[in-house]
Design a protein around this motif. Structure first.
Motif, PDB file in Angstrom:
ATOM      1  N   GLN A 175      37.101   7.536  -0.810  1.00 50.60           N
ATOM      2  CA  GLN A 175      37.710   8.821  -0.442  1.00 50.60           C
ATOM      3  C   GLN A 175      38.275   8.811   0.981  1.00 50.60           C
ATOM      4  O   GLN A 175      39.286   9.446   1.252  1.00 50.60           O
ATOM      5  CB  GLN A 175      36.670   9.944  -0.523  1.00 50.60           C
ATOM      6  N   LYS A 231      24.843  19.649  -0.698  1.00 50.97           N
ATOM      7  CA  LYS A 231      25.799  20.685  -0.289  1.00 50.97           C
ATOM      8  C   LYS A 231      25.291  21.522   0.894  1.00 50.97           C
ATOM      9  O   LYS A 231      26.000  22.418   1.362  1.00 50.97           O
ATOM     10  CB  LYS A 231      26.151  21.599  -1.466  1.00 50.97           C
ATOM     11  N   ILE A 246      28.112  31.389  -4.560  1.00 49.41           N
ATOM     12  CA  ILE A 246      28.189  31.096  -5.994  1.00 49.41           C
ATOM     13  C   ILE A 246      27.751  29.650  -6.185  1.00 49.41           C
ATOM     14  O   ILE A 246      28.354  28.739  -5.618  1.00 49.41           O
ATOM     15  CB  ILE A 246      29.631  31.300  -6.513  1.00 49.41           C
ATOM     16  N   PRO A 299      26.447  27.357  -9.416  1.00 43.34           N
ATOM     17  CA  PRO A 299      25.948  27.084 -10.766  1.00 43.34           C
ATOM     18  C   PRO A 299      24.965  25.910 -10.746  1.00 43.34           C
ATOM     19  O   PRO A 299      25.215  24.912 -10.067  1.00 43.34           O
ATOM     20  CB  PRO A 299      27.214  26.718 -11.545  1.00 43.34           C
ATOM     21  N   LYS A 304      26.020  31.052 -11.377  1.00 41.04           N
ATOM     22  CA  LYS A 304      26.838  30.737 -12.551  1.00 41.04           C
ATOM     23  C   LYS A 304      28.209  30.211 -12.164  1.00 41.04           C
ATOM     24  O   LYS A 304      28.656  30.373 -11.032  1.00 41.04           O
ATOM     25  CB  LYS A 304      26.953  31.943 -13.483  1.00 41.04           C
ATOM     26  N   ASN A 344      35.043  16.862  -1.057  1.00 42.96           N
ATOM     27  CA  ASN A 344      34.815  18.292  -1.205  1.00 42.96           C
ATOM     28  C   ASN A 344      36.126  19.025  -1.491  1.00 42.96           C
ATOM     29  O   ASN A 344      36.943  19.278  -0.609  1.00 42.96           O
ATOM     30  CB  ASN A 344      34.126  18.959  -0.014  1.00 42.96           C
TER      31      ASN A 344
HETATM   32  P1  ADQ Z   1      31.427  17.609  -6.559  1.00 42.66           P
HETATM   33  O1  ADQ Z   1      30.208  17.159  -5.841  1.00 42.66           O
HETATM   34  O2  ADQ Z   1      31.190  18.325  -7.834  1.00 42.66           O
HETATM   35  O3  ADQ Z   1      32.434  16.397  -6.807  1.00 42.66           O
HETATM   36  P2  ADQ Z   1      33.607  19.204  -5.198  1.00 42.66           P
HETATM   37  O4  ADQ Z   1      34.613  18.254  -4.697  1.00 42.66           O
HETATM   38  O5  ADQ Z   1      33.356  20.339  -4.279  1.00 42.66           O
HETATM   39  O6  ADQ Z   1      32.180  18.567  -5.485  1.00 42.66           O
HETATM   40  O7  ADQ Z   1      34.146  19.746  -6.562  1.00 42.66           O
HETATM   41  C1  ADQ Z   1      33.505  20.757  -7.228  1.00 42.66           C
HETATM   42  C2  ADQ Z   1      34.463  21.397  -8.243  1.00 42.66           C
HETATM   43  O8  ADQ Z   1      33.660  22.263  -9.025  1.00 42.66           O
HETATM   44  C3  ADQ Z   1      35.528  22.241  -7.567  1.00 42.66           C
HETATM   45  O9  ADQ Z   1      36.745  22.114  -8.242  1.00 42.66           O
HETATM   46  C4  ADQ Z   1      34.964  23.654  -7.702  1.00 42.66           C
HETATM   47  O10 ADQ Z   1      35.933  24.668  -7.864  1.00 42.66           O
HETATM   48  C5  ADQ Z   1      34.135  23.564  -8.949  1.00 42.66           C
HETATM   49  N1  ADQ Z   1      33.059  24.547  -8.852  1.00 42.66           N
HETATM   50  C6  ADQ Z   1      32.080  24.613  -7.940  1.00 42.66           C
HETATM   51  N2  ADQ Z   1      31.347  25.728  -8.130  1.00 42.66           N
HETATM   52  C7  ADQ Z   1      31.873  26.369  -9.173  1.00 42.66           C
HETATM   53  C8  ADQ Z   1      31.587  27.602  -9.852  1.00 42.66           C
HETATM   54  N3  ADQ Z   1      30.599  28.405  -9.490  1.00 42.66           N
HETATM   55  N4  ADQ Z   1      32.361  27.908 -10.910  1.00 42.66           N
HETATM   56  C9  ADQ Z   1      33.362  27.126 -11.281  1.00 42.66           C
HETATM   57  N5  ADQ Z   1      33.701  25.991 -10.673  1.00 42.66           N
HETATM   58  C10 ADQ Z   1      32.961  25.617  -9.634  1.00 42.66           C
HETATM   59  C11 ADQ Z   1      32.453  14.981  -6.536  1.00 42.66           C
HETATM   60  C12 ADQ Z   1      32.147  14.575  -5.094  1.00 42.66           C
HETATM   61  C13 ADQ Z   1      33.113  15.271  -4.144  1.00 42.66           C
HETATM   62  C14 ADQ Z   1      34.556  14.970  -4.543  1.00 42.66           C
HETATM   63  C15 ADQ Z   1      34.771  15.235  -6.026  1.00 42.66           C
HETATM   64  C16 ADQ Z   1      36.146  14.752  -6.505  1.00 42.66           C
HETATM   65  O11 ADQ Z   1      30.811  14.886  -4.758  1.00 42.66           O
HETATM   66  O12 ADQ Z   1      32.894  14.850  -2.805  1.00 42.66           O
HETATM   67  O13 ADQ Z   1      35.442  15.785  -3.799  1.00 42.66           O
HETATM   68  O14 ADQ Z   1      33.794  14.572  -6.820  1.00 42.66           O
HETATM   69  O15 ADQ Z   1      36.349  13.412  -6.214  1.00 42.66           O
END
Ligand code: ADQ
Length: 457
Positions: A189, A272, A300, A302, A342, A369
């Motif tokens: 990344q 996180k 929020i 989930p 959620k 992120n």
């Molecule tokens: P994650 O650790 O899951 O991903 P992140 O990059 O923040 O972290 O992506 C989370 C996704 O889930 C976002 O699109 C967000 O909108 C969605 N999301 C979070 N909470 C939500 C909710 N309550 N309802 C609906 N959607 C929700 C991993 C790595 C990251 C990296 C990504 C992509 O840990 O560092 O950025 O992969 O490579």
């Protein structure tokens, strides 16, 4: 043009335009790449069976061919809940205190990677490009090579790569890295994770590492580079231009009753920094008691990976903290923290982001992120909110208009909240404009194109 085969632990093709779920961005980017390149997406179906058969379930969804296999319960326990989520995930997020080194996990991980390789082997045609994703499947390339696959194979790591001094706490660390050098292209990344990886190759493995990221080892050559992942910007902003998004924004604003909204959106994961964030909110409210009446913090989160104890622990901890903070400060008409367990559709998330004057993204460690980028994309250009971002998120290297914080320091985060709430419009706009250019231009499509271009060679 050569076909593309994408491999990831789970396969998730977006059902229809704009209806993508929580993993929307990646699914959209890979889905469109697969459509352009007549590709196949291979992975675990998410189903468990008694005895592994390796039989492929082929489907065509939205113009993309998917091929999935079912795994045994023991596979899921040892490979997914075990090695991936209890060994590699904590270690790669610098949490060696939580990393578990069980022999069975390692065996299960190798067995499932072998099962992936064996099952997908018949799908591979001589000119195909193969793109493997994430820490669940690090040894897959090497397993495919052992079966005679000579195609170009690339690997992208979505999470951080830890510093050498931490990484060597993993038993058989060298074996894992040797398998990575069977790939033609390795993607990280950020340059920070890339540098840690190259440091290991140089110092521990004794590989020849060039300044352009070429690693030569055992007669093979691998190119290692940073490819920062971006947002599905067009899809996401299109979803934001909808009644659903506007209603979601209104829902928050009317329930906040003129109080300024501060928002966090995260999978419930110890990486996180949620307990630390709640502590910072508590400190902020202690320092500025009048803010209890003019702000509201909405988190929020989930639940995820609930089969793993450390995830259940963090959930309990946050419930206790929310209760304590609210208990000490609530009035009959005021509750400082709203904690929601959620997920929401992306259009609604867009509306929530837009309603928030402050976006709090404070992971202790994060590969990239995407929430930080979504928050930026969703702001009103005429009246943008302020992003408070952990310096330990990969995104901090690109989003230099954010207020950068040390998420471990509640003092630092509390002061950043004050600064954000008081920031004049001109400064908010200037900071946002810088970040918006990067979020819009360095999107998930350009990320995917630059990786696949390198893979093509
Ligand atoms: P994650 O650790 O899951 O991903 P992140 O990059 O923040 O972290 O992506 C989370 C996704 O889930 C976002 O699109 C967000 O909108 C969605 N999301 C979070 N909470 C939500 C909710 N309550 N309802 C609906 N959607 C929700 C991993 C790595 C990251 C990296 C990504 C992509 O840990 O560092 O950025 O992969 O490579």
């Amino acid at each position: 043009m050569s076909r593309l085969i994408v491999v990831s632990n789970r396969v998730s093709v977006p059902k229809a335009r704009g209806a993508a779920g929580a993993q929307g961005g990646l699914a959209v980017a890979l889905g469109s790449a697969l459509k352009e390149n007549r590709g196949i997406w291979f992975g675990w179906s998410g189903k468990e069976i008694d005895t592994f058969s390796g039989s492929l379930n082929m489907e065509r969804v939205e113009g993309v061919t998917t091929a999935t296999i079912d795994l045994e319960h023991q596979d899921v326990e040892e490979y997914y809940n075990g090695y991936a989520n209890r060994t590699l995930w904590p270690l790669f997020h610098y949490r060696i205190d939580l990393a578990e080194y069980e022999r069975e996990f390692g065996r299960g991980y190798e067995r499932v990677n072998e099962r992936f390789a064996e099952s997908m082997r018949p799908l591979v045609e001589p000119d195909d490009l193969i793109w493997v994703h994430d820490y669940h499947l690090i040894p897959l390339g090497e397993r495919l090579r052992a079966k005679g696959v000579q195609n170009r194979i690339g690997f992208f790591l979505h999470i951080p790569w830890p510093p050498t001094r931490l990484f060597v706490s993993l038993p058989y660390h060298e074996r894992l890295v040797r398998t990575m050098l069977e790939y033609d292209v390795l993607g990280f990344q950020t340059t920070e994770w890339l540098e840690s990886f190259l440091h290991y190759c140089d110092k521990e493995l004794g590989a020849e590492v060039s300044s352009d990221g070429t690693v030569r080892f055992g007669g093979r050559e691998t190119v290692a580079r940073a490819y920062p992942i971006g947002l599905d910007y067009e899809e996401f902003t299109a979803a934001g231009d909808s009644g659903v998004a506007r209603n979601a924004q209104q829902r928050i604003l009317s329930s906040a009753r003129r109080r300024k909204v501060m928002l966090g959106v995260d999978r419930l994961d110890y990486s996180k920094g949620l307990p630390e964030r709640f502590d910072a909110i508590s400190r902020f409210l202690d320092q500025y008691p009048e803010s209890t009446r003019d702000t509201v913090f909405i988190q929020i989160a989930p639940p995820s990976r609930e089969d793993v104890q450390s995830y259940r622990d963090i959930r309990d901890l946050l419930e206790a903290k929310t209760g304590k903070i609210n208990g000490a400060r609530s009035e009959v008409d005021v509750v400082p923290i709203r904690y929601v367990n959620k997920g929401y559709p992306r259009a609604e998330l867009f509306g929530f982001y837009r309603a928030a004057k402050v976006g709090l993204v404070t992971p202790l460690r994060d590969g990239m992120n995407l929430v930080a980028k979504e928050y930026v994309a969703a702001q009103d250009p005429e009246d943008p909110g302020v992003l408070i971002l952990s310096r330990f998120a990969g995104a901090a290297l690109q989003l230099d208009g954010a207020v950068l914080v040390n998420p471990y320091s509640s003092e630092d985060v509390s002061e950043a909240i004050r600064q954000a709430l008081d920031m004049p419009l001109e400064e908010r706009k200037a900071r946002w404009e810088k970040m918006h250019v990067s979020v819009k231009n360095e999107d998930v499509i350009s990320w995917r194109k630059s990786f696949v271009d390198t893979l093509r060679g």
